[in-house]
Design a protein around this motif. Structure first.
Motif, short mmCIF file in Angstrom:
data_model
loop_
_atom_site.label_atom_id
_atom_site.label_comp_id
_atom_site.label_asym_id
_atom_site.label_seq_id
_atom_site.Cartn_x
_atom_site.Cartn_y
_atom_site.Cartn_z
N ALA A 171 0.76 -1.44 0.03
CA ALA A 171 0.58 0.17 -0.11
C ALA A 171 0.82 0.96 -0.28
O ALA A 171 1.82 1.09 0.04
N TYR A 172 0.55 2.89 0.07
CA TYR A 172 0.81 3.43 -0.27
C TYR A 172 0.56 3.95 0.84
O TYR A 172 1.65 5.60 1.22
N GLN A 173 -0.22 3.79 1.93
CA GLN A 173 -0.10 4.34 3.48
C GLN A 173 0.51 3.37 3.88
O GLN A 173 0.74 2.20 3.83
N GLY A 174 0.99 4.08 5.81
CA GLY A 174 1.43 3.10 6.93
C GLY A 174 3.08 3.39 6.07
O GLY A 174 3.74 2.50 7.17
N GLY A 175 3.78 3.85 5.45
CA GLY A 175 4.99 3.85 5.51
C GLY A 175 6.33 2.69 5.31
O GLY A 175 6.64 2.60 4.96
N ALA A 176 5.17 1.96 4.21
CA ALA A 176 5.94 0.91 3.31
C ALA A 176 6.67 1.30 2.79
O ALA A 176 7.92 0.57 2.21
N THR A 177 6.46 2.55 1.77
CA THR A 177 6.83 3.15 0.82
C THR A 177 8.33 3.68 1.16
O THR A 177 8.66 4.11 -0.03
#
Length: 222
Positions: free
Chosen positions: A33-39
């Motif tokens: 996902a683009y949310q949550g800091g993974a990127t």
């Protein structure tokens, strides 16, 4: 498996996912996902220093370049079509220089002329909670979209006169993947769609294809 696609289907990652699915290509899907800091993790930033999805990573034989990394959603979809499809006049891969030019120009057109306003329509007509929506932003975006939609409406009319129902050819190609993935965001603008019936009918033809339905089912299952 040589091809890996990073990104959730409910994002711009739908473009390379849709292209690969149309082609029947085996690929690994990293549901990021683009949310949550993974990127923004060090591992992902090593792949795409911009910190955005989608990303395509293609492990190719050594003489063909080894590991190829592609980011930017349109580039990802066009790359998948060009390097994992057959230019046989049957698949989504452009089969002639003219078809390739059509795919390139309409994909860039969608990003520069349509995407920002189409996203505003989607967010403020549908996606955002009702209390956060700003109808005036959607209305302004729809007024601006009338100009590029007139362009594509005229093009589709010319295509139909030649017996073609799609952007670049008589068959569905990666040009349709790229542009329909953007213009689909504007479909909540009902008056705008009614004023451009060929465009609306073309969007529906594209998104009702089994490959797109399958990709959207990935998003629904998550």
């Amino acid at each position: 498996m040589s091809l890996t696609i990073y990104g959730i289907a409910a994002s711009r990652a739908v473009r390379p996912l849709w292209a690969a699915t149309e082609l029947g290509v085996d690929f690994k899907h990293v549901n990021m996902a683009y949310q949550g800091g993974a990127t923004r993790s060090p591992d992902f930033l090593a792949i795409n220093p911009n910190g955005h999805i989608p990303v395509v990573v293609d492990q190719r034989p050594g003489e063909q370049g080894g590991e190829v990394v592609v980011w930017e959603s349109m580039a990802c979809a066009l790359y998948v079509a060009r390097h994992h499809g057959q230019a046989d006049g049957k698949s989504i891969t452009p089969a002639t220089p003219k078809e390739d030019a059509e795919a390139l120009r309409w994909s860039f057109w969608a990003v520069t002329e349509v995407e920002s306003d189409a996203l505003s329509v989607l967010m403020h007509r549908m996606v955002m909670p009702a209390q956060r929506r700003k109808p005036e932003l959607a209305e302004a975006a729809e007024r601006r979209l009338a100009v590029p939609l007139r362009v594509i409406e005229q093009h589709l009319a010319a295509q139909q006169r030649e017996g073609a129902l799609f952007l670049a050819a008589q068959r569905f190609t990666v040009a349709d993947v790229c542009v329909a993935s953007v213009l689909n965001w504007a479909r909540p603008a009902r008056e705008l769609m009614s004023a451009h019936p060929l465009t609306h009918a073309w969007i529906v033809r594209c998104i009702e294809r089994p490959a797109h339905v399958a990709v959207k089912a990935i998003a629904a299952d998550r």
